[in-house]
Write a protein that holds these residues in place. Structure first.
Motif, PDB file in Angstrom:
ATOM      1  N   SER A   1       0.829  -1.211   0.000  1.00 31.73           N
ATOM      2  CA  SER A   1       0.000   0.000   0.000  1.00 31.73           C
ATOM      3  C   SER A   1       0.864   1.262   0.000  1.00 31.73           C
ATOM      4  O   SER A   1       0.380   2.349  -0.285  1.00 31.73           O
ATOM      5  CB  SER A   1      -0.944   0.006   1.209  1.00 31.73           C
ATOM      6  OG  SER A   1      -0.195  -0.007   2.399  1.00 31.73           O
ATOM      7  N   VAL A   2       2.139   1.104   0.373  1.00 35.10           N
ATOM      8  CA  VAL A   2       3.055   2.255   0.414  1.00 35.10           C
ATOM      9  C   VAL A   2       4.309   1.912  -0.389  1.00 35.10           C
ATOM     10  O   VAL A   2       4.953   0.885  -0.128  1.00 35.10           O
ATOM     11  CB  VAL A   2       3.455   2.584   1.872  1.00 35.10           C
ATOM     12  CG1 VAL A   2       4.477   3.728   1.910  1.00 35.10           C
ATOM     13  CG2 VAL A   2       2.228   2.958   2.706  1.00 35.10           C
ATOM     14  N   PHE A   3       4.645   2.746  -1.360  1.00 42.87           N
ATOM     15  CA  PHE A   3       5.865   2.543  -2.139  1.00 42.87           C
ATOM     16  C   PHE A   3       7.082   2.856  -1.261  1.00 42.87           C
ATOM     17  O   PHE A   3       7.169   3.946  -0.688  1.00 42.87           O
ATOM     18  CB  PHE A   3       5.862   3.473  -3.363  1.00 42.87           C
ATOM     19  CG  PHE A   3       7.152   3.497  -4.125  1.00 42.87           C
ATOM     20  CD1 PHE A   3       7.494   2.455  -4.964  1.00 42.87           C
ATOM     21  CD2 PHE A   3       8.035   4.574  -4.008  1.00 42.87           C
ATOM     22  CE1 PHE A   3       8.694   2.467  -5.671  1.00 42.87           C
ATOM     23  CE2 PHE A   3       9.230   4.599  -4.713  1.00 42.87           C
ATOM     24  CZ  PHE A   3       9.562   3.545  -5.543  1.00 42.87           C
ATOM     25  N   VAL A   4       7.981   1.889  -1.138  1.00 40.01           N
ATOM     26  CA  VAL A   4       9.184   2.145  -0.336  1.00 40.01           C
ATOM     27  C   VAL A   4      10.454   2.068  -1.187  1.00 40.01           C
ATOM     28  O   VAL A   4      11.556   2.212  -0.677  1.00 40.01           O
ATOM     29  CB  VAL A   4       9.295   1.165   0.871  1.00 40.01           C
ATOM     30  CG1 VAL A   4       8.204   1.452   1.891  1.00 40.01           C
ATOM     31  CG2 VAL A   4       9.279  -0.276   0.414  1.00 40.01           C
ATOM     32  N   GLY A   5      10.280   1.806  -2.474  1.00 41.61           N
ATOM     33  CA  GLY A   5      11.422   1.869  -3.389  1.00 41.61           C
ATOM     34  C   GLY A   5      12.352   0.678  -3.319  1.00 41.61           C
ATOM     35  O   GLY A   5      13.542   0.817  -3.566  1.00 41.61           O
TER      36      GLY A   5
ATOM     37  N   ILE B   1       0.972  11.229 -14.217  1.00 39.27           N
ATOM     38  CA  ILE B   1       0.710   9.870 -13.745  1.00 39.27           C
ATOM     39  C   ILE B   1       0.631   9.845 -12.212  1.00 39.27           C
ATOM     40  O   ILE B   1      -0.272   9.233 -11.631  1.00 39.27           O
ATOM     41  CB  ILE B   1       1.820   8.897 -14.219  1.00 39.27           C
ATOM     42  CG1 ILE B   1       1.900   8.849 -15.749  1.00 39.27           C
ATOM     43  CG2 ILE B   1       1.625   7.497 -13.632  1.00 39.27           C
ATOM     44  CD1 ILE B   1       0.701   8.293 -16.450  1.00 39.27           C
ATOM     45  N   TYR B   2       1.576  10.523 -11.560  1.00 42.72           N
ATOM     46  CA  TYR B   2       1.596  10.517 -10.084  1.00 42.72           C
ATOM     47  C   TYR B   2       0.413  11.289  -9.521  1.00 42.72           C
ATOM     48  O   TYR B   2      -0.195  10.878  -8.535  1.00 42.72           O
ATOM     49  CB  TYR B   2       2.924  11.082  -9.558  1.00 42.72           C
ATOM     50  CG  TYR B   2       4.031  10.059  -9.597  1.00 42.72           C
ATOM     51  CD1 TYR B   2       4.332   9.284  -8.496  1.00 42.72           C
ATOM     52  CD2 TYR B   2       4.761   9.846 -10.763  1.00 42.72           C
ATOM     53  CE1 TYR B   2       5.341   8.329  -8.545  1.00 42.72           C
ATOM     54  CE2 TYR B   2       5.770   8.892 -10.817  1.00 42.72           C
ATOM     55  CZ  TYR B   2       6.052   8.152  -9.709  1.00 42.72           C
ATOM     56  OH  TYR B   2       7.047   7.205  -9.758  1.00 42.72           O
ATOM     57  N   ARG B   3       0.054  12.411 -10.138  1.00 42.34           N
ATOM     58  CA  ARG B   3      -1.089  13.192  -9.644  1.00 42.34           C
ATOM     59  C   ARG B   3      -2.378  12.412  -9.833  1.00 42.34           C
ATOM     60  O   ARG B   3      -3.311  12.530  -9.055  1.00 42.34           O
ATOM     61  CB  ARG B   3      -1.160  14.551 -10.334  1.00 42.34           C
ATOM     62  CG  ARG B   3      -0.006  15.446  -9.952  1.00 42.34           C
ATOM     63  CD  ARG B   3      -0.337  16.926  -9.897  1.00 42.34           C
ATOM     64  NE  ARG B   3       0.814  17.662  -9.411  1.00 42.34           N
ATOM     65  CZ  ARG B   3       1.162  17.797  -8.132  1.00 42.34           C
ATOM     66  NH1 ARG B   3       0.404  17.274  -7.191  1.00 42.34           N
ATOM     67  NH2 ARG B   3       2.237  18.463  -7.783  1.00 42.34           N
ATOM     68  N   ARG B   4      -2.427  11.615 -10.893  1.00 37.42           N
ATOM     69  CA  ARG B   4      -3.607  10.785 -11.117  1.00 37.42           C
ATOM     70  C   ARG B   4      -3.777   9.814  -9.957  1.00 37.42           C
ATOM     71  O   ARG B   4      -4.889   9.560  -9.510  1.00 37.42           O
ATOM     72  CB  ARG B   4      -3.435  10.011 -12.434  1.00 37.42           C
ATOM     73  CG  ARG B   4      -4.567   9.084 -12.761  1.00 37.42           C
ATOM     74  CD  ARG B   4      -4.527   8.652 -14.199  1.00 37.42           C
ATOM     75  NE  ARG B   4      -3.437   7.717 -14.465  1.00 37.42           N
ATOM     76  CZ  ARG B   4      -3.041   7.350 -15.682  1.00 37.42           C
ATOM     77  NH1 ARG B   4      -3.629   7.853 -16.742  1.00 37.42           N
ATOM     78  NH2 ARG B   4      -2.059   6.496 -15.846  1.00 37.42           N
TER      79      ARG B   4
ATOM     80  N   LYS C   1      -0.731  11.127  -2.034  1.00 37.22           N
ATOM     81  CA  LYS C   1      -0.070  10.086  -1.227  1.00 37.22           C
ATOM     82  C   LYS C   1       1.047   9.414  -2.039  1.00 37.22           C
ATOM     83  O   LYS C   1       2.126   9.144  -1.506  1.00 37.22           O
ATOM     84  CB  LYS C   1      -1.091   9.041  -0.777  1.00 37.22           C
ATOM     85  CG  LYS C   1      -0.484   7.881  -0.012  1.00 37.22           C
ATOM     86  CD  LYS C   1      -1.510   6.792   0.260  1.00 37.22           C
ATOM     87  CE  LYS C   1      -0.866   5.544   0.823  1.00 37.22           C
ATOM     88  NZ  LYS C   1       0.109   4.921  -0.081  1.00 37.22           N
ATOM     89  N   ALA C   2       0.777   9.159  -3.308  1.00 35.76           N
ATOM     90  CA  ALA C   2       1.776   8.498  -4.161  1.00 35.76           C
ATOM     91  C   ALA C   2       3.027   9.359  -4.270  1.00 35.76           C
ATOM     92  O   ALA C   2       4.155   8.848  -4.240  1.00 35.76           O
ATOM     93  CB  ALA C   2       1.183   8.229  -5.539  1.00 35.76           C
ATOM     94  N   ILE C   3       2.833  10.675  -4.388  1.00 29.16           N
ATOM     95  CA  ILE C   3       3.971  11.602  -4.503  1.00 29.16           C
ATOM     96  C   ILE C   3       4.731  11.648  -3.172  1.00 29.16           C
ATOM     97  O   ILE C   3       5.964  11.594  -3.138  1.00 29.16           O
ATOM     98  CB  ILE C   3       3.477  13.006  -4.918  1.00 29.16           C
ATOM     99  CG1 ILE C   3       2.839  12.928  -6.306  1.00 29.16           C
ATOM    100  CG2 ILE C   3       4.618  14.022  -4.890  1.00 29.16           C
ATOM    101  CD1 ILE C   3       2.119  14.179  -6.751  1.00 29.16           C
TER     102      ILE C   3
END
Lengths: 67, 174
Positions: A13-17, B144-147, B151-153
């Protein structure tokens, strides 16, 4: 590892790279036999076997998602 | 994922030359408020439909299973690409889509067919390895990230220490 945990670990759920570039470089090197897999074809909803496509011709696959 | 239009152009050019192109839909690389991680196959399917509709994808989409069986087997990177010939051999792989290089590979297989048809003797299968530099469109990446959502950013920034759409020069400043 349970089936549920496997799914949750894979779909983080969280990108950690923690992309494993070395795994990509060592798995299925050029010249090796491609891995077969089952998938659902979005257009038809049918379950398909990837090998059915390479038996018919050259196949290019790009992995991706919306994000 | 990488930019769809260059791949679509290649698909249109090579589909009548014995090639099949597919996008394999895998986990969300950068889950956000709008497109969170997958909790069910139905959700994954819905996201794939949205990708097709939002990006007007003409290339057929294969949906990997919820455990990512295909993704794991091929190396787990978010935008990797493979070219497999009709003998099941991996003839090309790249950790990111580089349409220019891919076109060269497709041409190489077309040339091979031609050589076989003309019974041209082949010395050997050559193997090469190289680094290549793929230009980035910061605006495309930001879109893409704003889409996906703020949280993704934020997650990307926390993991890497810079914005996902930062240019090389901007990264060097951080």
């Amino acid at each position: 590892m349970t089936h549920r945990t496997q799914i949750e670990d894979y779909n983080y759920s969280v990108f950690v790279g923690s992309e494993e570039f070395m795994a990509f470089r060592t798995l299925l090197p050029v010249g090796s036999s491609a891995a077969d897999f089952e998938a659902k074809l979005l257009e038809t909803g049918q379950r398909v076997q990837f090998s059915d496509y390479w038996k018919k011709g050259d196949v290019l696959i790009e992995f991706g998602s919306l994000t | 994922m990488g930019e769809v239009p260059p791949l679509t152009k290649l698909h249109e050019k090579y589909r009548d030359k014995g090639f099949a192109f597919f996008i394999v839909y895998v986990r969300e690389a950068h889950p956000g408020e709008n497109f969170p991680h997958h909790g069910s196959f139905e959700q994954k399917l819905a996201h794939a439909r949205q990708l097709r509709d939002l990006e007007r994808v003409k290339i057929p989409i294969l949906i990997d299973d919820l455990k990512g069986a295909a993704h794991v087997a091929y190396g787990l990177l978010p935008n990797m690409i493979y070219l497999i010939d009709r003998d099941r051999t991996v003839v090309y792989k790249s950790d990111w889509t580089d349409a220019h290089e891919l076109e060269g590979m497709c041409e190489s297989l077309v040339r091979l067919d031609d050589m076989k048809a003309r019974q041209v003797p082949i010395i050997r299968k050559g193997v090469s390895e190289r680094l290549h530099w793929i230009p980035m469109d910061p605006q495309h990446r930001e879109r893409i990230y704003r889409r996906s959502g703020e949280k993704a950013i934020r997650d990307y920034f926390n993991a890497r220490g810079h914005l996902p759409y930062a240019t090389d020069a901007e990264r060097d400043k951080t």
